[in-house]
Motif scaffolding. Structure first.
Motif, PDB file in Angstrom:
ATOM      1  N   ASN A   4      45.130-124.716  64.527  1.00  0.00           N
ATOM      2  CA  ASN A   4      43.747-124.740  64.051  1.00  0.00           C
ATOM      3  C   ASN A   4      42.896-123.769  64.864  1.00  0.00           C
ATOM      4  O   ASN A   4      43.142-123.573  66.042  1.00  0.00           O
ATOM      5  N   ILE A   5      41.904-123.210  64.203  1.00  0.00           N
ATOM      6  CA  ILE A   5      40.970-122.334  64.912  1.00  0.00           C
ATOM      7  C   ILE A   5      39.565-122.880  64.724  1.00  0.00           C
ATOM      8  O   ILE A   5      39.157-123.216  63.605  1.00  0.00           O
ATOM      9  N   LEU A   6      38.848-122.983  65.813  1.00  0.00           N
ATOM     10  CA  LEU A   6      37.456-123.418  65.754  1.00  0.00           C
ATOM     11  C   LEU A   6      36.568-122.194  65.995  1.00  0.00           C
ATOM     12  O   LEU A   6      36.807-121.430  66.930  1.00  0.00           O
ATOM     13  N   ALA A  60      47.376-119.221  61.223  1.00  0.00           N
ATOM     14  CA  ALA A  60      46.533-120.407  61.387  1.00  0.00           C
ATOM     15  C   ALA A  60      46.617-121.273  60.139  1.00  0.00           C
ATOM     16  O   ALA A  60      46.875-120.771  59.034  1.00  0.00           O
ATOM     17  N   GLU A  93      38.761-131.996  68.245  1.00  0.00           N
ATOM     18  CA  GLU A  93      39.530-131.267  67.235  1.00  0.00           C
ATOM     19  C   GLU A  93      40.819-130.648  67.770  1.00  0.00           C
ATOM     20  O   GLU A  93      41.711-130.300  66.999  1.00  0.00           O
ATOM     21  N   PRO A 112      41.657-127.560  68.827  1.00  0.00           N
ATOM     22  CA  PRO A 112      42.115-126.297  68.238  1.00  0.00           C
ATOM     23  C   PRO A 112      42.948-125.495  69.250  1.00  0.00           C
ATOM     24  O   PRO A 112      42.782-125.663  70.459  1.00  0.00           O
TER      25      PRO A 112
END
Lengths: 325, 252
Positions: free
Chosen positions: B2-4, B55, B108, B110
């Motif tokens: 995941n990417i934030l 991602a 989260e 990430p």
């Protein structure tokens, strides 16, 4: 109270901006210490020790500091931060990478790119690309800031600095002491891999007496070089560029002048085919004399130019180059 | 992975802001606002990593008043999968924003966090580095190129005098420079669809972090304006004018 300056250097030469930071630090009228973090950077230690107004040079010597990471610099500063009420550096890509990290670790605010120190906790800096000046007061116990180098005169060097190559001779004269400090263990989650340094025999953009900047109207990387280089060579000038010219690939990123690039304040700034967006003028408006050459008579660059010439740059620049002896 | 991506609502970059007559602050009432340009580069890079299959999810986060929903809608329209607004009406400075972002990162988890290298309103350029420090993550600031190799990321950084490349272990914090990419245009149908997507809103106070402003604004002022000079008619006239300034053309 004591003041700590983070010194920038390349392992051999201390950045000239350190002397400007030393001048800024004199505001607090307290002992000024300079931290030199590096690997076998003995020459840099001597240069730092020869600056007037520096009481102590703190030397952190470790192999992993040869290409220092923000993580390692921040951990080092935090490890020696006890007793320092002001921690500062000249504003650069090096300091703005490392110092916010220090701020977070010390749980204090950071004040970036200070233009003027008004009181011991009150500063003027610019916001909105230099369109607004804001005066702010820090309520933190530790003041952490970067200063806008060209707004502070460079502190002078000890008399023997130029000829002396020994630590003893240069440091005795101005009386700075050199102290070694332990370096915290290297940060394991990041490593330096490689670098590409722009090769140029021209003076450094940040300290050049004359800067010639080109915009997108130069048309190509080839014509950027062909048109501006001969004039730069004749004048001994550094080359700069607008963001548009850099984005178009006409010029390397490290010569971008403006809000997000380098801020210059030379004696003479020659803007060639530069429209004059506020983001660009932020980076050059403190120049002493500004010359603008642009075909568009309504280009905003003329509003900040001392001398404007409405003409085709491809005619004017060669003529100007030829006319200068 | 995941990417934030953190996005900030700022005054549009084309606007020359005014100050209030009493000099107490800038006057941005009714001024056109938009996503911070560097944050748009950050988001674009995250979306490209998703399109390359590296991602799996891109989460856009903004910190600010409810008005910041518009930059989150913009982010969703660009292609973000989810949007989170950490809502606060306070004057949040970089350290407070970094603390709030740390809270959302903790939730989260990430692998990568991308922010713009600076916001074009306060021009501080601190939040990414502060967030990395609070998380004890490695940082790659002013990034002009990224490459993910397994559990590591290669970051090319724009620094004074050239570029340098670092290898960072994931999770890491990246701050985007303008040359990282060219952000995509948002198509109208995407904008319409983004209006229907939910935005999760969390009250900043819920995170229980200290949001106090450490820097007190005393006043704002207009900088001294550089006066426009004169137009010259020819190269000769220009050189003659320059020669009237002592030392400028010395030795040439």
């Amino acid at each position: 109270m004591k003041i700590l300056i983070l010194a920038e250097h390349d392992g051999l030469q201390l950045s000239p901006s350190v002397r400007q930071a030393v001048t800024a630090a004199q505001f607090w009228n307290s002992p000024v210490h300079v931290l030199v973090a590096g690997h076998n950077a003995d020459a840099v230690i001597q240069q730092a020790a020869s600056i007037h107004g520096v009481e102590r040079v703190i030397h952190a010597n470790a192999a992993h500091l040869a290409h220092p990471l923000a993580e390692d610099i921040a951990n080092l500063i935090v490890s020696i931060s006890e007793g320092y009420e002001v921690i500062l550096a000249a504003h650069s890509s090096f300091s703005k990478n490392a110092l916010p990290r220090v701020a977070a670790l010390l749980d204090v605010a950071m004040i970036s790119d200070v233009l003027e120190i008004k009181a011991e906790n009150t500063y003027v800096r610019s916001i909105y690309a230099g369109n607004v000046l804001t005066t702010i007061q820090s309520t933190d116990a530790v003041q952490l800031l970067t200063v806008h180098g060209s707004n502070f005169a460079a502190a002078s060097l000890g008399a023997n600095n130029e000829i002396s190559s020994t630590v003893i001779a240069s440091t005795e004269i101005v009386g700075s002491e050199i102290v070694s400090t332990e370096t915290p263990a290297a940060f394991k989650k990041a490593s330096w891999k490689s670098e590409v340094r722009s090769q140029s025999d021209r003076p450094a953009l940040g300290s050049a007496k004359i800067v010639i900047s080109g915009g997108r109207s130069l048309g190509s990387a080839e014509s950027f070089e062909e048109v501006l280089s001969p004039l730069a060579s004749k004048l001994g000038a550094a080359l700069g560029a607008t963001r548009a010219a850099v984005d178009a690939g006409f010029a390397p990123n490290d010569i971008q002048v403006g809000q997000t690039g380098v801020v210059v304040a030379p004696e003479l700034y020659i803007a060639v085919g530069v429209s004059g967006a506020i983001q660009h003028t932020y980076g050059m408006k403190d120049s002493k004399i500004v010359v603008a050459i642009n075909q568009d008579p309504d280009a905003p660059i003329f509003q900040v130019a001392d001398y404007g010439l409405v003409a085709d740059l491809f005619d004017v620049i060669p003529a100007l180059t030829a006319a200068i002896r | 992975m995941n990417i934030l991506v953190a996005v900030k609502r700022v005054v549009d970059y084309n606007i020359k802001v005014r100050i209030k007559p009493d000099g107490s602050d800038v006057d941005i009432d009714g001024v056109k606002m938009g996503i911070n340009p560097f944050d748009e580069n950050a988001l674009e890079e995250a979306l490209r990593l998703k399109e390359e299959g590296i991602a799996t999810e891109v989460i856009a986060v903004s910190v600010g008043t409810s008005a910041s929903q518009d930059v989150l809608r913009h982010s969703l329209a660009m292609g973000a999968d989810r949007a989170i607004l950490i809502e606060s009406n306070a004057d949040l400075q970089p350290l407070a924003v970094a603390k709030l972002l740390k809270s959302i990162v903790t939730r989260e988890q990430p692998s990568l966090i991308i922010l713009g290298k600076q916001a074009i309103d306060d021009d501080a350029g601190q939040t990414g580095q502060m967030l990395a420090a609070l998380l004890d993550y490695p940082q790659g600031t002013f990034a002009s190129a990224l490459e993910i190799e397994g559990n590591e990321i290669l970051v090319t950084r724009e620094v004074d005098g050239g570029t340098e490349t670092l290898t960072l272990a994931l999770p890491a914090v990246i701050t985007a420079d303008l040359r990282l990419n060219e952000p995509r245009f948002v198509k109208l149908p995407n904008l319409m669809m983004a209006r229907k997507k939910p935005i999760e809103t969390i009250n900043a106070a819920e995170f229980g972090v200290n949001l106090d402003a450490r820097l007190k604004l005393i006043q704002v002022a207009e900088p001294a304006v550089r006066k426009a000079g004169i137009k010259v008619g020819s190269v000769e006239e220009l050189i003659n004018k320059l020669r009237t300034h002592n030392g400028i053309l010395e030795g040439v």
